[in-house]
Design an enzyme around this catalytic site. Structure first.
Site, PDB file in Angstrom:
ATOM      1  N   PRO A   1      27.744  46.918  13.152  1.00 16.66           N
ATOM      2  CA  PRO A   1      27.966  45.768  14.046  1.00 16.66           C
ATOM      3  C   PRO A   1      29.041  44.794  13.587  1.00 16.66           C
ATOM      4  O   PRO A   1      28.753  43.645  13.222  1.00 16.66           O
ATOM      5  CB  PRO A   1      26.587  45.108  14.100  1.00 16.66           C
ATOM      6  CG  PRO A   1      25.992  45.424  12.765  1.00 16.66           C
ATOM      7  CD  PRO A   1      26.485  46.799  12.392  1.00 16.66           C
ATOM      8  N   CYS A   2      30.302  45.220  13.626  1.00 16.91           N
ATOM      9  CA  CYS A   2      31.389  44.319  13.268  1.00 16.91           C
ATOM     10  C   CYS A   2      31.496  43.160  14.252  1.00 16.91           C
ATOM     11  O   CYS A   2      32.130  42.142  13.949  1.00 16.91           O
ATOM     12  CB  CYS A   2      32.703  45.087  13.170  1.00 16.91           C
ATOM     13  SG  CYS A   2      33.138  46.049  14.619  1.00 16.91           S
ATOM     14  N   HIS A   3      30.869  43.293  15.434  1.00 18.69           N
ATOM     15  CA  HIS A   3      30.896  42.184  16.399  1.00 18.69           C
ATOM     16  C   HIS A   3      30.075  40.988  15.911  1.00 18.69           C
ATOM     17  O   HIS A   3      30.205  39.887  16.452  1.00 18.69           O
ATOM     18  CB  HIS A   3      30.365  42.654  17.757  1.00 18.69           C
ATOM     19  CG  HIS A   3      28.952  43.144  17.737  1.00 18.69           C
ATOM     20  ND1 HIS A   3      28.613  44.434  17.391  1.00 18.69           N
ATOM     21  CD2 HIS A   3      27.779  42.515  18.006  1.00 18.69           C
ATOM     22  CE1 HIS A   3      27.300  44.587  17.461  1.00 18.69           C
ATOM     23  NE2 HIS A   3      26.770  43.436  17.830  1.00 18.69           N
TER      24      HIS A   3
END
Length: 350
Positions: A316-318
């Protein structure tokens, strides 16, 4: 109520027909009484005649009817009938080499088929049919059939033509495949638009939004790094991530169990491990990640590693934002990043 600043952002996305906003908002047009998706091809209304909604249900409840051009109640990537017919025809005779008369026999316009397949699969129909034939050839060769038999069974009379076509699609000449890995690539429809999944029989290697800038280069780097041929197809990890993504977008899943194969430096992998540990509904800054790694001044390197992530949503780089609270960057587009964070923080499972 959507704030005025967000309304202006959505209106600009509507003017640009920006696919990054698919599933993020719908627009109701007061002068016509219809509501549309962001990529609707119809003539654009004036800003003052627009109402913006976060779901189709909200637009319906506001008395707007669905647009007949962009069909906002259907899936944003609904398969056109012409594509369905031709895919079925290929499966009925996957070794067939198509010509103009074949399209006429099916009452299909050849140029329309080319456009629709290019839009849907990123390749023309002829390329799609050729890839299917090549897939059969690969299966034959791996099962012990000779190259010449595979060449004839897939309709190639010229051995050089067969090798050239095989090499372009598979990424390797037929005689070399015994010593190569094979990766499968599949198109996955999601709430926020189509994604590409690439996997072998054991793990997922790549998951990205189709319209991500530079996706072609990512796929090519993956092919070279793994010394693999990448062909259309489905594996168990692809089936798994498709099911998990559906559950995620329905609000029924917050962490993923599909096995992953990470391609990066030791530092990049250490950053990605930190991302997976960020709980759903929370965010961290690039500096926070750097501190957690014991390298508090390496926040720029953390940002670069974050951008190099090839497994969107799953890693989850978001969930990583700027120290000042701004969203920062995101390969899938800031509209998607904002939607994903809202989805996880507020439980907006629509």
């Amino acid at each position: 109520m959507i704030r005025t600043e967000r309304q202006k952002e959505y209106y600009n996305a509507l003017l640009d027909k920006n696919s990054e906003y698919e599933g993020v908002f719908y627009v109701g047009v007061r002068t016509t009484g219809v509501f549309c998706r962001p990529t609707c091809p119809a003539r654009k209304p004036k800003f003052e005649n627009c109402e913006f909604f976060e779901s189709a249900q909200q637009a319906l409840l506001a008395s707007f009817r669905p647009c007949q051009r962009c069909r906002p109640l259907s899936h944003p990537n609904h398969v056109p009938e012409i594509v369905r017919v031709l895919v079925e025809a290929v499966e009925n005779n996957p070794e067939k080499r198509w010509n103009t008369q074949d399209f006429k026999d099916l009452s299909v316009d050849e140029s329309t088929a080319r456009r629709q397949f290019k839009k849907r699969f990123g390749m023309t129909f002829v390329e799609y049919a050729r890839a299917r034939r090549m897939g059969l050839a690969l299966k034959n060769i791996r099962s012990g059939q000779s190259v010449i038999d595979s060449q004839l069974s897939t309709g190639y009379e010229s051995s050089s033509g067969f090798r050239d076509a095989f090499s372009r699609i598979m990424g390797a000449a037929p005689t070399r495949l015994d010593h190569m890995n094979i990766l499968r690539a599949a198109w996955l429809d999601t709430r926020l638009g189509p994604m590409m999944a690439v996997a072998d029989d054991e793990a997922l290697h790549l998951l990205e939004f189709i319209d991500r800038r530079g996706l072609e280069r990512e796929v090519e780097r993956l092919r070279q790094r793994t010394k693999s041929a990448i062909i259309p197809g489905v594996t168990d990890p692809i089936r798994s991530i498709e099911q998990e993504l559906a559950a995620y977008f329905e609000g029924k899943l917050t962490s993923f169990q599909t096995p992953l194969e990470l391609h990066g430096s030791p530092f990049q992998k250490s950053v990605w491990e930190q991302l997976v540990n960020i709980p759903s509904g929370e965010t961290r800054s690039y500096r926070d990640i750097a501190v957690s790694l014991g390298r508090p001044t390496a926040f720029r390197a953390v940002a670069q590693a974050n951008g190099a992530n090839q497994l969107a949503i799953v890693i989850p780089c978001h969930r990583v934002i700027n120290t000042n609270g701004e969203l920062g960057g995101y390969g899938g587009g800031l509209a998607r990043k904002n939607w994903l964070l809202d989805h996880e923080k507020q439980g907006r499972y629509t």
